[in-house]
Design a protein around this motif. Structure first.
Motif: not given
Length: 221
Positions: A89-99, A154-161, A179-187
């Protein structure tokens, strides 16, 4: 429906396969009634970590990862995990996959769907949304909901990504610039999380809602 071929991958246990097949069938039955010119695939390698159910049609694509668990509550530690051995259930993993996939598909939503529930501590980062009739996981006459993450995470997600990328993506064609705010918010805006999803109950109701038998024969002939 487009019958184009695709590269297949993936591996799951028997209960996980059953849950995945239920969700695939839900998508099939809802797609038959709501959209046209669609293509449905499962374990589609192009979809990376969202490969269990992939629905594409001219207006967009919905990509889903199914996670079947027994007697489980998802914790914040799991959602922010940077450990590849504990990242279901790792959001960092899914964020990077989304990119990696967002330029492969015209993505409308990426979805994590599970029969598990969430720990109370997680709820402060979630906003509840009612499942509309436009959803491919819609179950008629039932008041089910899904969640989206609010920006408090958002802040915790960015750090862990950043940590997850450094630990697990060293040999992949992706770097810190994503790993920037625009991409994190989009995800976060694109991500939908379905918890406590009663796949068998929903499936029985959708199957019994008057779907024309000849439509089903055309799919499989």
């Amino acid at each position: 429906m487009d019958r184009a071929r695709y590269e297949k991958g993936g591996d799951a246990g028997s209960k996980g396969v059953g849950f995945q097949v239920d969700l695939l069938t839900m998508f099939l039955l809802n797609a038959l009634q709501r959209i046209s010119n669609w293509r449905l695939s499962t374990e589609n390698k192009r979809a990376r970590k969202f490969d269990d159910v992939v629905l594409e049609w001219p207006e967009g694509a919905i990509l889903l990862q199914a996670k079947h668990k027994t007697k489980k509550k998802i914790t914040m530690e799991e959602l922010l995990s940077t450990n590849s051995k504990n990242d279901d259930f790792s959001l960092p993993k899914y964020f990077l996959s989304y990119q990696e996939i967002k330029n492969e598909f015209k993505v409308k939503n990426v979805v994590i769907c599970t029969n598990a529930s969430v720990h109370d501590r997680v709820l402060e980062f979630l906003d509840s949304r009612r499942i509309s009739s436009e959803s491919m996981l819609y179950c008629e006459d039932d008041d089910y909901s899904f969640y989206t993450f609010n920006m408090e995470i958002l802040p915790r997600l960015k750090e862990n990504v950043e940590i997850y990328l450094e630990k697990n993506y060293r040999n992949r064609n992706i770097d810190q610039t994503v790993i920037n705010e625009e991409n994190l918010k989009d995800f976060l805006k694109c991500l939908q999380v379905y918890v406590d999803y009663p796949s068998e109950n929903c499936l029985e109701k959708v199957k019994g809602n008057g779907l024309v038998p000849t439509q089903r024969r055309n799919i499989f002939n």
